[in-house]
Design an enzyme around this catalytic site. Structure first.
Site, PDB file in Angstrom:
ATOM      1  N   TYR A 138       0.825  -1.205   0.000  1.00 21.64           N
ATOM      2  CA  TYR A 138       0.000   0.000   0.000  1.00 21.64           C
ATOM      3  C   TYR A 138       0.864   1.262   0.000  1.00 21.64           C
ATOM      4  O   TYR A 138       0.398   2.347   0.318  1.00 21.64           O
ATOM      5  CB  TYR A 138      -0.952   0.017   1.203  1.00 21.64           C
ATOM      6  CG  TYR A 138      -2.074  -1.014   1.115  1.00 21.64           C
ATOM      7  CD1 TYR A 138      -2.126  -1.949   0.101  1.00 21.64           C
ATOM      8  CD2 TYR A 138      -3.086  -1.033   2.072  1.00 21.64           C
ATOM      9  CE1 TYR A 138      -3.136  -2.881   0.027  1.00 21.64           C
ATOM     10  CE2 TYR A 138      -4.115  -1.963   2.001  1.00 21.64           C
ATOM     11  CZ  TYR A 138      -4.132  -2.886   0.985  1.00 21.64           C
ATOM     12  OH  TYR A 138      -5.149  -3.810   0.918  1.00 21.64           O
ATOM     13  N   LYS A 188       5.002 -14.264   4.266  1.00 18.57           N
ATOM     14  CA  LYS A 188       5.119 -15.227   3.166  1.00 18.57           C
ATOM     15  C   LYS A 188       6.587 -15.234   2.741  1.00 18.57           C
ATOM     16  O   LYS A 188       6.928 -15.070   1.561  1.00 18.57           O
ATOM     17  CB  LYS A 188       4.182 -14.814   2.016  1.00 18.57           C
ATOM     18  CG  LYS A 188       4.041 -15.825   0.915  1.00 18.57           C
ATOM     19  CD  LYS A 188       3.210 -17.044   1.278  1.00 18.57           C
ATOM     20  CE  LYS A 188       3.128 -18.020   0.121  1.00 18.57           C
ATOM     21  NZ  LYS A 188       2.439 -19.279   0.468  1.00 18.57           N
ATOM     22  N   ASP A 221      -1.083 -17.860   4.026  1.00 16.81           N
ATOM     23  CA  ASP A 221      -2.177 -18.724   3.554  1.00 16.81           C
ATOM     24  C   ASP A 221      -2.611 -19.692   4.644  1.00 16.81           C
ATOM     25  O   ASP A 221      -3.803 -19.927   4.861  1.00 16.81           O
ATOM     26  CB  ASP A 221      -1.793 -19.455   2.252  1.00 16.81           C
ATOM     27  CG  ASP A 221      -0.330 -19.878   2.198  1.00 16.81           C
ATOM     28  OD1 ASP A 221       0.417 -19.613   3.162  1.00 16.81           O
ATOM     29  OD2 ASP A 221       0.068 -20.486   1.182  1.00 16.81           O
ATOM     30  N   ASP A 245      -4.883  -6.332   6.138  1.00 15.81           N
ATOM     31  CA  ASP A 245      -6.180  -5.889   5.626  1.00 15.81           C
ATOM     32  C   ASP A 245      -7.073  -7.099   5.370  1.00 15.81           C
ATOM     33  O   ASP A 245      -8.227  -7.163   5.808  1.00 15.81           O
ATOM     34  CB  ASP A 245      -5.947  -5.088   4.335  1.00 15.81           C
ATOM     35  CG  ASP A 245      -7.180  -4.361   3.857  1.00 15.81           C
ATOM     36  OD1 ASP A 245      -8.240  -4.459   4.522  1.00 15.81           O
ATOM     37  OD2 ASP A 245      -7.106  -3.693   2.814  1.00 15.81           O
ATOM     38  N   ASP A 249     -10.441  -8.803   7.877  1.00 19.23           N
ATOM     39  CA  ASP A 249     -11.823  -9.065   7.435  1.00 19.23           C
ATOM     40  C   ASP A 249     -12.221 -10.494   7.802  1.00 19.23           C
ATOM     41  O   ASP A 249     -13.336 -10.733   8.271  1.00 19.23           O
ATOM     42  CB  ASP A 249     -11.955  -8.878   5.914  1.00 19.23           C
ATOM     43  CG  ASP A 249     -12.359  -7.458   5.529  1.00 19.23           C
ATOM     44  OD1 ASP A 249     -11.967  -6.517   6.237  1.00 19.23           O
ATOM     45  OD2 ASP A 249     -13.056  -7.289   4.497  1.00 19.23           O
TER      46      ASP A 249
HETATM   47 MG    MG Z   1     -10.206  -3.737   4.474  1.00 17.90          MG
END
Ligand code: MG
Ligand code: NAI
Length: 400
Positions: A138, A188, A221, A245, A249
């Protein structure tokens, strides 16, 4: 600048943004107003509609105000998924401009009654995702010639180190009763050897400074699957921006979903509180958005102000890390970034105490509201945004 007495108000910048941000943020403001604490709310513009009107998603006056206030309450912005010349998500810009490097995303912020309401789990899943908030994928460094698109993934030792420290301090401060505090470093590094490699080695080096906290690591993962299959194995997760992020969720599911998930964006000087959810265009304008994520943000914000209002001499490194499972308004020991333990003020008349007490009352009121079956359609109910907010306000003011 922090309000230090009841005569100087806490200045809160209110950025509802777009979509349901405009519905849930006013609900959270009403909850804060109902506390009777000294607030000055400064409404300002940011977001997609702001961009359409003014050609900027984050006007200079909004940014200047953001620098000057005690805290920011943010809703959501409707960022388009295709490139628009001159547009950049204002939440990403605010995180970077204000150096809000720690995004703290607890699952149980809203209420422990949520799982019972939505029937997802008999026991409360109590975990926190600590997401690095300023770099990674980001960082905003993308290019494309139409055939090949490239995103730079920036990972620095400095940012990795400070976010890891936030995670370990938080794990200490949470003191979850169930077992030893644990920080899981999610990366990762088997594929992204340089970027995730630097994040991993830096975080694991910080772990050595915290022998009282179990540190482990998971590939992202595998972490995603375990969040679904065995969420109780987690306490604090620390990870890079994009992974955080996504995983937050997933984790929000255990607290009742996106409509319930609150978050704090913290830096050394500034703090911004926002629901994890977005602008939800599918339900925007219908009056049925769940306001509890935003109201949970109000509770987090109060605790932040409560910490800020305590004796600064005892907090050489500025404000403290949000401790998401604050006891319900009890006096408590608080740890600052340097690990010094101090007691939150115990005089009931102090502003700091009042902030903690009201944060506890808000959470209790959220639980009571859900226990009464008052909830929006995302939780299987038929209540509207305002019904839920009013029920929370009625319940919290009854507790006084
Ligand atoms: Mg989000
Ligand atoms: P979203 O979080 O807006 O919505 C995902 C789903 O969850 C939708 O079905 C929505 O109705 C539901 N939902 C979210 N919050 C809810 C609430 N409070 N009550 C009830 N249901 C709720 O994510 P989506 O759909 O991926 O993105 C929509 C827009 O929001 C996009 O433009 C995106 O860029 C933006 N967005 C902004 C964020 C921010 O400002 N921090 C974060 C995530 C998305």
């Amino acid at each position: 600048m922090t309000a230090s007495s009841a005569t100087s108000a806490f200045r809160i910048l209110v950025l509802p943004g777009d979509g349901i941000g405009r519905e849930v943020v006013p609900a959270a403001v009403r909850v804060l107003q109902a506390t009777g604490l000294p607030f000055e709310f400064l409404p300002a513009e940011a977001g997609w509609e702001c961009f359409e009107r003014h050609g900027t998603a984050l006007p200079a006056e909004t940014l200047a105000a953001a620098h000057a206030v005690d805290a920011i309450l943010f809703g959501a912005v409707a960022s388009p998924s295709h490139p628009i010349a001159g547009y950049r998500s204002p939440i990403l810009a605010l995180r970077r401009e204000l150096d809000l490097y720690a995004n703290i995303r607890p699952t149980t912020e809203a209420t422990s009654a949520a799982p019972a309401v939505v029937g997802r789990r008999s026991s409360v899943i109590d975990l926190v995702v600590v997401r690095e908030n300023t770099e990674g994928l980001y960082a905003g460094q993308e290019t494309s010639d139409g055939e090949t698109a490239v995103a730079k993934r920036i990972i620095t030792r400095r940012a990795s180190e400070r976010i890891a420290r936030v995670a370990f301090e938080l794990a200490r401060a949470r003191r979850t009763p169930r077992d030893l505090p644990r920080v899981t470093v999610v990366h990762k590094a088997n594929v992204l050897r340089e970027t995730c490699g630097l994040f991993r080695t830096t975080a694991l080096r910080v772990a050595e400074e915290y022998p009282d906290i179990t540190a482990d690591e998971l590939l992202v993962d595998s972490a995603a699957l375990q969040l679904v299959q065995r969420p109780e194995r987690f306490d604090v997760i620390v990870t890079t921006n994009l992974f955080g992020d996504i995983l937050s969720d997933v984790a929000s599911y255990w607290g009742g979903g996106l409509g319930m998930a609150a978050s704090a964006n913290l830096g050394d000087r500034h703090a911004l509180f926002e629901p994890v959810h977005g602008a939800a265009p599918d339900i925007a304008g219908k009056g049925i958005a769940n306001p509890l994520a935003a109201i949970g943000c109000a509770a987090l914000l109060l605790e932040h102000l409560g910490r800020r209002a305590t004796d600064d001499d005892r907090r050489p490194n500025g404000h403290d890390i949000a401790c998401p499972d604050e006891r319900q308004g009890d006096k408590q020991m608080i740890k600052n970034r340097t690990g010094t333990l101090y007691r939150a003020p115990t005089t009931d008349s102090s502003l700091s105490d009042a902030c903690f007490v009201w944060a506890g009352r808000i959470r209790a009121a959220m639980r009571a509201t859900l226990a009464d079956g008052i909830c929006t359609p995302d939780l299987g109910g038929s209540a509207r945004t305002d019904d839920v907010a009013e029920a929370v306000i009625a319940s919290m003011t009854k507790q006084t």
